[in-house]
Design a protein around this motif. Sequence first.
Motif, short mmCIF file in Angstrom:
data_model
loop_
_atom_site.label_atom_id
_atom_site.label_comp_id
_atom_site.label_asym_id
_atom_site.label_seq_id
_atom_site.Cartn_x
_atom_site.Cartn_y
_atom_site.Cartn_z
N GLN A 1 0.85 -1.20 0.00
CA GLN A 1 0.00 0.00 0.00
C GLN A 1 0.88 1.24 0.00
O GLN A 1 1.81 1.35 0.78
CB GLN A 1 -0.90 0.00 1.23
N VAL A 2 0.57 2.17 -0.87
CA VAL A 2 1.35 3.39 -0.99
C VAL A 2 0.88 4.39 0.06
O VAL A 2 -0.32 4.59 0.27
CB VAL A 2 1.22 3.99 -2.39
N HIS A 3 1.84 5.03 0.70
CA HIS A 3 1.50 6.00 1.74
C HIS A 3 2.47 7.17 1.67
O HIS A 3 3.69 6.96 1.60
CB HIS A 3 1.55 5.35 3.12
N LEU A 4 1.92 8.39 1.65
CA LEU A 4 2.72 9.61 1.70
C LEU A 4 2.31 10.39 2.94
O LEU A 4 1.11 10.68 3.12
CB LEU A 4 2.48 10.47 0.46
N ALA A 5 3.25 10.72 3.77
CA ALA A 5 2.95 11.39 5.04
C ALA A 5 3.71 12.70 5.14
O ALA A 5 4.94 12.69 5.31
CB ALA A 5 3.31 10.47 6.21
N GLU A 6 2.97 13.81 5.03
CA GLU A 6 3.59 15.13 5.15
C GLU A 6 3.71 15.54 6.61
O GLU A 6 2.90 15.14 7.46
CB GLU A 6 2.77 16.20 4.42
N SER A 7 4.71 16.36 6.88
CA SER A 7 4.88 16.95 8.21
C SER A 7 5.63 18.27 8.06
O SER A 7 6.20 18.54 7.00
CB SER A 7 5.63 16.00 9.15
N GLY A 8 5.60 19.07 9.12
CA GLY A 8 6.37 20.30 9.13
C GLY A 8 5.58 21.57 8.93
O GLY A 8 6.13 22.67 9.00
N GLY A 9 4.28 21.44 8.67
CA GLY A 9 3.47 22.64 8.53
C GLY A 9 3.26 23.35 9.85
O GLY A 9 3.64 22.83 10.91
N GLY A 10 2.68 24.53 9.79
CA GLY A 10 2.41 25.28 11.00
C GLY A 10 2.14 26.73 10.72
O GLY A 10 1.90 27.13 9.59
N LEU A 11 2.20 27.51 11.80
CA LEU A 11 1.96 28.95 11.73
C LEU A 11 3.30 29.67 11.83
O LEU A 11 4.09 29.38 12.74
CB LEU A 11 1.04 29.37 12.87
N VAL A 12 3.54 30.60 10.91
CA VAL A 12 4.80 31.34 10.90
C VAL A 12 4.51 32.78 10.50
O VAL A 12 3.54 33.04 9.77
CB VAL A 12 5.81 30.68 9.95
N GLN A 13 5.33 33.69 10.98
CA GLN A 13 5.16 35.09 10.60
C GLN A 13 5.73 35.35 9.21
O GLN A 13 6.62 34.63 8.74
CB GLN A 13 5.85 36.00 11.62
N SER A 14 5.22 36.38 8.58
CA SER A 14 5.73 36.78 7.26
C SER A 14 7.24 36.99 7.34
O SER A 14 7.74 37.60 8.28
CB SER A 14 5.04 38.07 6.83
N GLY A 15 7.94 36.45 6.35
CA GLY A 15 9.39 36.53 6.32
C GLY A 15 10.08 35.34 6.96
O GLY A 15 11.30 35.18 6.83
N GLY A 16 9.31 34.49 7.61
CA GLY A 16 9.86 33.33 8.28
C GLY A 16 10.08 32.16 7.34
O GLY A 16 9.88 32.25 6.12
N SER A 17 10.48 31.04 7.94
CA SER A 17 10.80 29.84 7.17
C SER A 17 10.12 28.61 7.77
O SER A 17 9.86 28.56 8.97
CB SER A 17 12.31 29.60 7.16
N LEU A 18 9.86 27.65 6.92
CA LEU A 18 9.38 26.33 7.33
C LEU A 18 10.00 25.29 6.41
O LEU A 18 10.32 25.59 5.25
CB LEU A 18 7.86 26.22 7.24
N ARG A 19 10.14 24.08 6.92
CA ARG A 19 10.61 22.97 6.10
C ARG A 19 9.58 21.86 6.16
O ARG A 19 9.33 21.31 7.24
CB ARG A 19 11.95 22.47 6.59
N LEU A 20 9.01 21.53 5.03
CA LEU A 20 8.07 20.43 4.95
C LEU A 20 8.81 19.15 4.57
O LEU A 20 9.76 19.18 3.80
CB LEU A 20 6.99 20.72 3.90
N SER A 21 8.33 18.06 5.11
CA SER A 21 8.87 16.74 4.79
C SER A 21 7.74 15.83 4.36
O SER A 21 6.60 16.00 4.79
CB SER A 21 9.58 16.12 5.99
#
Length: 116
Positions: free
Chosen positions: A1-21
């Motif tokens: 069974q194929v499974h894709l699991a995202e993580s790393g989202g959230g709330l950030v201020q303008s100009g900030g950074s996030l890394r999604l996996s």
Amino acid sequence: QVHLAESGGGLVQSGGSLRLSCEVSGILFRANDVGWYRQAPGKQREVVAVISDGVPTYANSVKGRFTISRDNAKATVYLQMNSLKPEDTAVYYCAAGLFAADFNYWGQGTQVTVSS
């Protein structure tokens, strides 16, 4: 069974950074193209970045700010997002498939919210 699991989202201020996996299982990861899409409220889903045959491409709106990468040993695709803007607010989905033009497999999505 194929499974894709995202993580790393959230709330950030303008100009900030996030890394999604996105961890992918159930397919021969290294043989597949991968990508990130997003869907903002009231809008259609749009492509953000794709790696096809090893070559990354980006939507004009994120060029120079976002970087897509993959780790075949970990069967994981990443999206590094810098200089985030409120208009980047959306649910972000990872995708995988033999051909980037028609991804077969999708994750459930992770919410990214950028406050002004």
